[in-house]
Write an enzyme that holds these catalytic residues in place. Sequence first.
Site, PDB file in Angstrom:
ATOM      1  N   MET A 208       0.832  -1.172   0.000  1.00 53.11           N
ATOM      2  CA  MET A 208       0.000   0.000   0.000  1.00 53.11           C
ATOM      3  C   MET A 208       0.885   1.247   0.000  1.00 53.11           C
ATOM      4  O   MET A 208       1.256   1.750   1.042  1.00 53.11           O
ATOM      5  CB  MET A 208      -0.912  -0.010   1.239  1.00 53.11           C
ATOM      6  CG  MET A 208      -1.707   1.247   1.395  1.00 53.11           C
ATOM      7  SD  MET A 208      -2.822   1.215   2.789  1.00 53.11           S
ATOM      8  CE  MET A 208      -1.716   1.669   4.101  1.00 53.11           C
ATOM      9  N   PRO A 209       1.253   1.762  -1.176  1.00 51.54           N
ATOM     10  CA  PRO A 209       2.062   2.974  -1.230  1.00 51.54           C
ATOM     11  C   PRO A 209       1.292   4.194  -0.715  1.00 51.54           C
ATOM     12  O   PRO A 209       0.105   4.372  -0.979  1.00 51.54           O
ATOM     13  CB  PRO A 209       2.370   3.133  -2.717  1.00 51.54           C
ATOM     14  CG  PRO A 209       2.199   1.779  -3.296  1.00 51.54           C
ATOM     15  CD  PRO A 209       1.108   1.139  -2.491  1.00 51.54           C
ATOM     16  N   TYR A 210       2.016   5.012   0.017  1.00 54.37           N
ATOM     17  CA  TYR A 210       1.496   6.276   0.547  1.00 54.37           C
ATOM     18  C   TYR A 210       2.500   7.349   0.171  1.00 54.37           C
ATOM     19  O   TYR A 210       3.681   7.249   0.507  1.00 54.37           O
ATOM     20  CB  TYR A 210       1.353   6.175   2.066  1.00 54.37           C
ATOM     21  CG  TYR A 210       1.047   7.481   2.761  1.00 54.37           C
ATOM     22  CD1 TYR A 210      -0.254   7.939   2.879  1.00 54.37           C
ATOM     23  CD2 TYR A 210       2.071   8.248   3.302  1.00 54.37           C
ATOM     24  CE1 TYR A 210      -0.540   9.130   3.529  1.00 54.37           C
ATOM     25  CE2 TYR A 210       1.797   9.446   3.953  1.00 54.37           C
ATOM     26  CZ  TYR A 210       0.496   9.875   4.060  1.00 54.37           C
ATOM     27  OH  TYR A 210       0.230  11.058   4.701  1.00 54.37           O
TER      28      TYR A 210
END
Length: 78
Positions: free
Chosen positions: A1-3
């Site tokens: 889950m890239p942020y």
Amino acid sequence: MPYVKVEIAKGIASVEQKRAVIRGMTDVLVKELGRNPEYIFVVIDEIDTDNWGRKGQSLSELWQSANPDAADPVTKTD
């Protein structure tokens, strides 16, 4: 889950420009990391120009000294 968190000076980007940044960051992570865009989060944090500085002065001060005739050193376009 890239942020991805992008910090910019408040008022320098229009709504359309911020949407383009969100799209662009998402596209890069999809292309380069093969990530599902459903799980990519991009946050644009706008920092008040009085709270951001360089060279020992706030951006408000720097921009005002660079353009002393302007009432508001930031041109808001949204």
